[in-house]
Design an enzyme around this catalytic site. Structure first.
Site, PDB file in Angstrom:
ATOM      1  N   LYS A  22       0.836  -1.205   0.000  1.00 52.85           N
ATOM      2  CA  LYS A  22       0.000   0.000   0.000  1.00 52.85           C
ATOM      3  C   LYS A  22       0.872   1.255   0.000  1.00 52.85           C
ATOM      4  O   LYS A  22       0.646   2.179  -0.784  1.00 52.85           O
ATOM      5  CB  LYS A  22      -0.889  -0.006   1.261  1.00 52.85           C
ATOM      6  N   ARG A  92      -4.883  10.523   3.677  1.00 52.16           N
ATOM      7  CA  ARG A  92      -3.914  11.581   3.874  1.00 52.16           C
ATOM      8  C   ARG A  92      -2.800  11.574   2.831  1.00 52.16           C
ATOM      9  O   ARG A  92      -2.216  12.613   2.530  1.00 52.16           O
ATOM     10  CB  ARG A  92      -3.344  11.412   5.281  1.00 52.16           C
ATOM     11  N   ASP A 116      -5.714  13.149  12.723  1.00 50.08           N
ATOM     12  CA  ASP A 116      -6.436  11.878  12.672  1.00 50.08           C
ATOM     13  C   ASP A 116      -6.198  11.155  13.973  1.00 50.08           C
ATOM     14  O   ASP A 116      -5.771  11.758  14.945  1.00 50.08           O
ATOM     15  CB  ASP A 116      -6.018  11.054  11.453  1.00 50.08           C
ATOM     16  N   ASP A 305       3.869   0.905  12.209  1.00 51.42           N
ATOM     17  CA  ASP A 305       2.652   0.244  11.705  1.00 51.42           C
ATOM     18  C   ASP A 305       2.590  -1.239  12.087  1.00 51.42           C
ATOM     19  O   ASP A 305       1.650  -1.929  11.728  1.00 51.42           O
ATOM     20  CB  ASP A 305       2.561   0.386  10.179  1.00 51.42           C
ATOM     21  N   VAL A 327       7.277   7.380  16.800  1.00 51.51           N
ATOM     22  CA  VAL A 327       6.954   8.005  15.506  1.00 51.51           C
ATOM     23  C   VAL A 327       5.693   8.861  15.601  1.00 51.51           C
ATOM     24  O   VAL A 327       5.651   9.961  15.052  1.00 51.51           O
ATOM     25  CB  VAL A 327       6.847   6.935  14.393  1.00 51.51           C
TER      26      VAL A 327
END
Ligand code: UD1
Length: 415
Positions: A22, A92, A116, A305, A327
């Site tokens: 992605k 975004r 967000d 992530d 992060v």
């Protein structure tokens, strides 16, 4: 609203091949705006974010046609250089058209995204770098209007933090700028190296992508090309953790294990058996993991992530783990949901303290965001009883065929 229902207890075992990333394909689609003509991208995942980027491209005037894992993009000579709020809000990464459109058209209008779930995500570094290259910005009625009255010129830019998006925006702008641009303290992500490979195949002169200094010599024009998207290491890592959390044995194919070096190292330290090949790796899950201390960092550090999925795995560890999130200022919404399942996790500033429990028990939880939904699925797979993960659409943003793949690997799961 969709939900995912999972009944825990089955080990996740077998073989899975991961799809394209992605976080690479979205940038590749933007890069194509840099030159008119027809492009073909292979290994494109069937995920929502690709559809949204397709809408952004449509809005700009390009046509985007998908056939299975291939998309063909036709970019016209003239573009409508703007991204409206509804698209930027939904994704975004739309902000990345700023650099590309300034380079190609000398002007760009992008609605400014709000914060967000991860706390506010500013774009100051994107704008400062583009300003150094000669762009000017004005914020009018919530829309950022950029122009480059004298074109963009190469320069030396040193980023305050190796931001992925800022590095990419500057890279996209620099390939068509006059002269040489050097981006120091650049992000080193494999997806960014893949973007540079695409740009070079389009005729750009980019050196050092994947290291912290990227040098770009601007060229007057670029041309279309075909490209195969690099594998999604986050998808690979998520399935690996699903196997690890359920005591399964999983072979993950199509992904270079070096891209998950730190994540696999932490899994090994937690008691997983890991074997690495060139484009594959396998994981054998422990009965219960051993607690670990982890800090998320820009690549090649532990990926932010993968944070929620790792915490879901460590929720059943022997001992207390601490994960430090470096992060994002806030990425903790999933914690309350995990605790509803019997986990003992709390955030203290940027530190997540995970006191391992013997068992999790299934219940209704809220998916929160893409990686949180993946993490709660991992928790559900290792929990006793049934878990219902609400807001399951989040999964569709980044995982193609998530439920079907897990079912094929032994999970009792449906949508
Ligand atoms: C990308 C990924 C995202 C991943 C992140 C970090 C995509 C589409 N998304 O997001 O999945 O979690 O990298 O690996 O590729 N920051 C500033 N000012 C700026 C830019 C960033 O303060 O101008 C801060 C952000 O608020 C954040 C941190 O830097 O706290 C990292 O952001 P960045 O690396 O830019 O992430 P994204 O490119 O948005």
């Amino acid at each position: 609203m969709d939900s995912i229902r999972v009944v825990g207890g089955n080990p996740i075992s077998g073989q899975v091949t991961v799809h394209g990333a992605k976080n690479a394909v979205l940038k590749h689609m933007v890069a194509m705006l840099l030159a008119p003509g027809r492009y073909r991208l292979d290994n494109v995942p069937g995920i929502l974010d690709v559809d949204i980027m397709g809408e952004v491209l449509d809005h700009v005037g390009a046509t985007c046609v998908r056939r299975g894992s291939v998309i063909e993009v036709d970019v016209p000579e003239e573009l409508n250089p703007e991204a409206p709020l509804d698209l930027v809000r939904r994704m975004r990464a739309s902000i990345l058209i700023l650099g590309a459109l300034l380079a190609r058209m000398g002007t760009a209008r992008v609605a400014l995204p709000g914060g967000d779930d991860f706390g506010s995500r500013p774009i100051g570094m994107h704008l400062e770098g583009l300003e150094q290259m000669g762009a000017e910005f004005e914020l009018r009625h919530g829309v950022l209007e950029g122009s480059a009255p004298n074109g963009l010129s190469g320069t030396e830019i040193f980023l305050e933090f190796p931001s992925v998006g800022a590095t990419e925006n500057l890279l996209l702008a620099a390939v068509l700028a006059k002269g040489r641009t050097v981006i120091g303290n650049a992000a080193r992500e494999p997806e960014l190296a893949d973007l540079a490979a695409l740009l070079n195949a389009m005729g750009a002169e980019v050196e050092g992508a994947g290291t912290s200094t990227i040098e770009i010599t601007g060229v007057p024009t670029l041309h279309p090309t075909d490209h195969t998207v690099v594998a999604d290491r986050l998808v690979a890592g998520t399935y690996a953790l699903a196997a690890a959390a359920t005591g399964g044995t999983l072979e993950v194919r199509g992904c270079n294990p070096d891209f998950l070096r730190m994540e696999l190292r932490k899994m090994e330290a937690a008691g997983c058996g890991v074997v690495r090949g060139d484009t594959w790796f396998s994981v054998v899950g422990p009965e219960r993991p051993i607690a670990q201390d982890i800090a998320t960092l820009p690549y090649p550090g532990f990926h932010t992530d993968m944070h929620p999925q790792m915490v879901a795995f460590l929720a059943r560890a022997k001992g207390t783990s601490i994960l430090t999130e470096n992060v994002y200022a806030a990425r903790f919404r999933y914690i309350g949901e995990l605790n509803r399942m019997g986990a003992d996790v709390h955030a203290d500033g940027q530190h997540v303290v995970i006191r391992g429990v013997t068992d999790l028990s299934g219940c209704e939880v809220d998916g929160c965001d893409i990686r949180a939904a993946a993490a709660l699925t991992i928790a559900g797979l290792s929990a006793e009883g049934e878990t219902i993960i609400g807001d399951a659409e989040h999964i569709d943003r980044g995982y193609d065929g998530f439920v079907d793949i897990l079912r094929s690997l032994g999970a009792d799961i449906d949508r």
